[in-house]
Design a protein around this motif. Structure first.
Motif, short mmCIF file in Angstrom:
data_model
loop_
_atom_site.label_atom_id
_atom_site.label_comp_id
_atom_site.label_asym_id
_atom_site.label_seq_id
_atom_site.Cartn_x
_atom_site.Cartn_y
_atom_site.Cartn_z
N UNK A 153 0.80 -1.22 0.00
CA UNK A 153 0.00 0.00 0.00
C UNK A 153 0.83 1.28 0.00
N UNK A 154 2.05 1.20 0.54
CA UNK A 154 2.89 2.41 0.60
C UNK A 154 3.19 2.98 -0.79
N UNK A 155 3.02 2.15 -1.84
CA UNK A 155 3.33 2.61 -3.18
C UNK A 155 2.28 3.57 -3.74
N UNK A 156 1.04 3.47 -3.29
CA UNK A 156 -0.04 4.28 -3.87
C UNK A 156 -0.89 5.02 -2.85
N UNK A 157 -0.88 4.60 -1.61
CA UNK A 157 -1.75 5.22 -0.59
C UNK A 157 -1.49 6.71 -0.38
N UNK A 158 -0.26 7.21 -0.55
CA UNK A 158 -0.04 8.64 -0.33
C UNK A 158 -0.73 9.55 -1.35
N UNK A 159 -1.20 9.00 -2.49
CA UNK A 159 -1.73 9.92 -3.49
C UNK A 159 -3.09 9.54 -4.07
N UNK A 160 -3.52 8.27 -3.99
CA UNK A 160 -4.63 7.86 -4.86
C UNK A 160 -5.96 8.49 -4.50
N UNK A 161 -6.24 8.75 -3.23
CA UNK A 161 -7.49 9.43 -2.88
C UNK A 161 -7.36 10.93 -3.12
N UNK A 162 -6.20 11.49 -2.84
CA UNK A 162 -5.96 12.91 -3.11
C UNK A 162 -6.14 13.20 -4.60
N UNK A 163 -5.73 12.24 -5.45
CA UNK A 163 -5.84 12.44 -6.89
C UNK A 163 -7.29 12.54 -7.34
N UNK A 164 -8.20 11.83 -6.68
CA UNK A 164 -9.61 11.95 -7.02
C UNK A 164 -10.12 13.37 -6.75
N UNK A 165 -9.69 13.95 -5.64
CA UNK A 165 -10.08 15.33 -5.34
C UNK A 165 -9.47 16.29 -6.36
N UNK A 166 -8.21 16.05 -6.74
CA UNK A 166 -7.56 16.92 -7.74
C UNK A 166 -8.29 16.85 -9.07
N UNK A 167 -8.73 15.65 -9.47
CA UNK A 167 -9.49 15.50 -10.71
C UNK A 167 -10.77 16.32 -10.64
N UNK B 289 1.71 13.58 -2.27
CA UNK B 289 0.46 13.30 -2.98
C UNK B 289 0.31 14.17 -4.22
N UNK B 290 0.81 15.40 -4.16
CA UNK B 290 0.75 16.28 -5.35
C UNK B 290 1.66 15.76 -6.46
N UNK B 291 2.86 15.32 -6.09
CA UNK B 291 3.78 14.77 -7.09
C UNK B 291 3.20 13.49 -7.69
N UNK B 292 2.61 12.64 -6.83
CA UNK B 292 2.01 11.40 -7.31
C UNK B 292 0.84 11.67 -8.25
N UNK B 293 0.04 12.68 -7.93
CA UNK B 293 -1.08 13.04 -8.78
C UNK B 293 -0.61 13.48 -10.16
N UNK B 294 0.44 14.30 -10.20
CA UNK B 294 1.01 14.73 -11.48
C UNK B 294 1.54 13.54 -12.27
N UNK B 295 2.11 12.58 -11.55
CA UNK B 295 2.62 11.38 -12.21
C UNK B 295 1.52 10.57 -12.87
N UNK B 296 0.37 10.46 -12.20
CA UNK B 296 -0.75 9.71 -12.78
C UNK B 296 -1.35 10.47 -13.96
N UNK B 297 -1.36 11.80 -13.89
CA UNK B 297 -1.78 12.58 -15.06
C UNK B 297 -0.90 12.23 -16.26
N UNK B 298 0.40 12.15 -16.04
CA UNK B 298 1.33 11.83 -17.14
C UNK B 298 1.08 10.43 -17.67
N UNK B 299 0.94 9.45 -16.77
CA UNK B 299 0.69 8.07 -17.19
C UNK B 299 -0.60 7.98 -18.00
N UNK B 300 -1.65 8.66 -17.54
CA UNK B 300 -2.95 8.61 -18.22
C UNK B 300 -2.86 9.21 -19.62
N UNK B 301 -2.12 10.31 -19.76
CA UNK B 301 -1.97 10.91 -21.08
C UNK B 301 -1.11 10.04 -22.00
N UNK B 302 -0.15 9.33 -21.43
CA UNK B 302 0.69 8.43 -22.23
C UNK B 302 -0.11 7.22 -22.73
N UNK B 303 -1.02 6.73 -21.92
CA UNK B 303 -1.87 5.61 -22.34
C UNK B 303 -2.74 6.05 -23.52
#
Length: 331
Positions: A52-66, A240-254
């Protein structure tokens, strides 16, 4: 720069992909927790719980950012409030009824746990995220017009207040979580209005920070519960902010993925229903799962995830008809 306007007629594929990735992490993240809830002690599931330490710091925060990235905070408050009640608060209750009906079909039990006195003070909801998002959006609606930097300072203060209250005062209606997460609505709004390039460096930075935290101690997180001390809050916000930006990048790459896009569009239904499905699956096969080896456990988990997604797909289809759409607030 013009703000990005996202409405029902114009969807950004990478946003749905991002929500699809996040909801998969949510389902995966509850795997070990739900197993513990029914008394299952399987070594493979225990190991999964330790990731869980790999994703727990950002995944719920990312939903709010979206939400901050996609929401329109310029409409009248009356329309804004009615929309949030319909699409957030109402489904947080109505989908509990759907989950209770599913449990009745699978287990032959009538589940009324969502209407106990304790739950009544949490809006009859088994799910913290939707009420917390509702309150966070109300706060942001009235503050977002002020200077961006002033708002950011206010939100950091609210985050600290929310963290303190969660640790010291009984929480009702998940308002304290709203205080802790409202800063990410502001973060999402900033991403929308400021040309921030989405690059792989955010993924690398996130992993470096998380691994460093793992080496020196616990990785801070906030979900329905928190494992943090007060001094870790700034670290949590940064991570969590850095992780959120990372998922934005991954999503755009997909770029495009029908499966993830479908999950993203139906993330609220999957979020609310999967708890019951996972819990019932574990209860049905608890004795067998406790004695499984690694290969059997992995196969069983794949089977469980497939069952959850299949049933959730059926539920989503059933809720897309003219006379059932009201259940998810489409009325």
């Amino acid at each position: 720069m013009e703000e990005i306007v996202i409405n029902k007629k114009s969807r950004l594929q990478y946003i749905d992909i991002m929500k699809g990735i996040l909801i998969l992490l949510v389902v995966y993240g509850h795997t070990a927790w739900q197993a513990h809830e029914v008394g299952i002690h399987n070594q493979t599931i225990e190991i999964l719980g330790q990731t869980g330490f790999l994703y727990e710091p950002f995944y719920m925060a990312a939903f709010f950012a979206i939400t901050g990235y996609c929401s329109n905070f310029k409409k009248s408050y009356k329309d804004f409030l009615i929309s949030d009640i319909k699409t957030l608060l109402f489904p947080s209750v109505s989908l509990c009824v759907v989950s209770a009906f599913i449990r009745c079909l699978i287990m032959g039990e009538i589940d009324l746990s969502w209407i106990t006195p304790h739950r009544l003070f949490r809006f009859c909801s088994l799910h913290w995220f939707l009420p917390a998002l509702f309150w966070a959006k109300q706060i942001h609606f009235f503050l977002h017009r002020f200077n961006q930097y002033v708002i950011s300072i206010i939100y950091i203060f609210l985050t600290l207040v929310g963290f303190y209250l969660v640790g010291h005062v009984t929480e009702y209606w998940w308002f304290y979580h709203a205080l802790m997460f409202v800063i990410y609505l502001q973060f999402g709004s900033l991403i929308k209005s400021i040309p921030i390039p989405f690059k792989s460096i955010y993924v690398i930075l996130y992993l470096v920070v998380v691994i460093a935290h793992t080496i020196i101690g616990n990785v801070p997180k906030v979900t329905s519960e928190t494992n943090m001390q007060g001094w870790q809050m700034p670290i949590f916000i940064l991570t969590s902010c850095i992780g959120t930006l990372g998922v934005f990048w991954i999503s755009q790459k997909i770029h495009t993925c029908n499966f993830l896009e479908y999950l993203g569009r139906n993330s609220i239904v999957i979020y609310c229903v999967h708890f019951t499905l996972m819990n019932d699956f574990y209860r049905l096969f608890a004795d067998s799962i406790n004695s499984m080896n690694v290969y059997q456990s992995v196969f069983t988990l794949i089977l469980m995830y497939s069952m959850i997604l299949t049933i959730c797909t059926c539920v989503c289809r059933m809720l897309n008809f003219k006379y059932t759409r009201w259940i998810v607030g489409k009325f």
